[in-house]
Enzyme design. Sequence first.
Site, mmCIF file in Angstrom:
data_model
loop_
_atom_site.group_PDB
_atom_site.id
_atom_site.type_symbol
_atom_site.label_atom_id
_atom_site.label_comp_id
_atom_site.label_asym_id
_atom_site.label_seq_id
_atom_site.Cartn_x
_atom_site.Cartn_y
_atom_site.Cartn_z
ATOM 1 N N PHE A 89 3.181 -5.086 4.905
ATOM 2 C CA PHE A 89 1.695 -4.760 5.072
ATOM 3 C C PHE A 89 1.401 -3.030 5.032
ATOM 4 C CE2 PHE A 89 -1.766 -3.390 8.386
ATOM 5 C CZ PHE A 89 -2.781 -4.190 7.704
ATOM 6 N N TYR A 124 5.589 -11.754 5.230
ATOM 7 C CA TYR A 124 5.502 -10.458 5.267
ATOM 8 C C TYR A 124 5.741 -9.902 6.676
ATOM 9 C CZ TYR A 124 0.475 -10.000 6.752
ATOM 10 O OH TYR A 124 -0.606 -10.312 7.587
ATOM 11 N N CYS A 125 6.033 -8.691 6.491
ATOM 12 C CA CYS A 125 6.059 -7.801 7.871
ATOM 13 C C CYS A 125 5.396 -6.492 7.796
ATOM 14 C CB CYS A 125 7.726 -7.810 8.423
ATOM 15 S SG CYS A 125 8.567 -6.936 7.328
ATOM 16 N N LYS A 126 6.075 -5.413 8.533
ATOM 17 C CA LYS A 126 5.455 -4.171 8.306
ATOM 18 C C LYS A 126 5.927 -3.616 7.038
ATOM 19 C CE LYS A 126 5.749 0.385 10.887
ATOM 20 N NZ LYS A 126 4.309 0.813 10.460
#
Length: 126
Positions: free
Chosen positions: A107, A78-80
């Site tokens: 996120f 996952y990332c932002k």
Amino acid sequence: MKTAHDLVTAAKARVQETPLEKADQAIRDADILIDVRETEEYASGHIPGAVHISRGMLEFKLSNMPELASRDLRIVVYCKTSGRAALAACALADMGYLDVKSIAGGFDAWAAAGKPVAKPELPSFE
């Protein structure tokens, strides 16, 4: 010439994005949860249990971590907001990893849904 948006769109067409409502189960089933955001993003809060490997170092770190060499590992990234995670998932698939998922919405969606967020405890100087 392709834009970053074009690359992310193409990556999302190739990868398995897990909807937020199924993310908890995907994380429980995973062998490793990887946060591909930058160091300061990870330090400001991350999904509990996530290992930080920034997107820019992902291929290099995984190539040098024998414990992550098995291509059968179940990986969730996952990332932002999910763009970098989609690119990371594509890179992992290109490296031969067979079971890679990214979390849709990243996120930001996780935190907005009120799901748990781990924040490192800063040392007290009192």
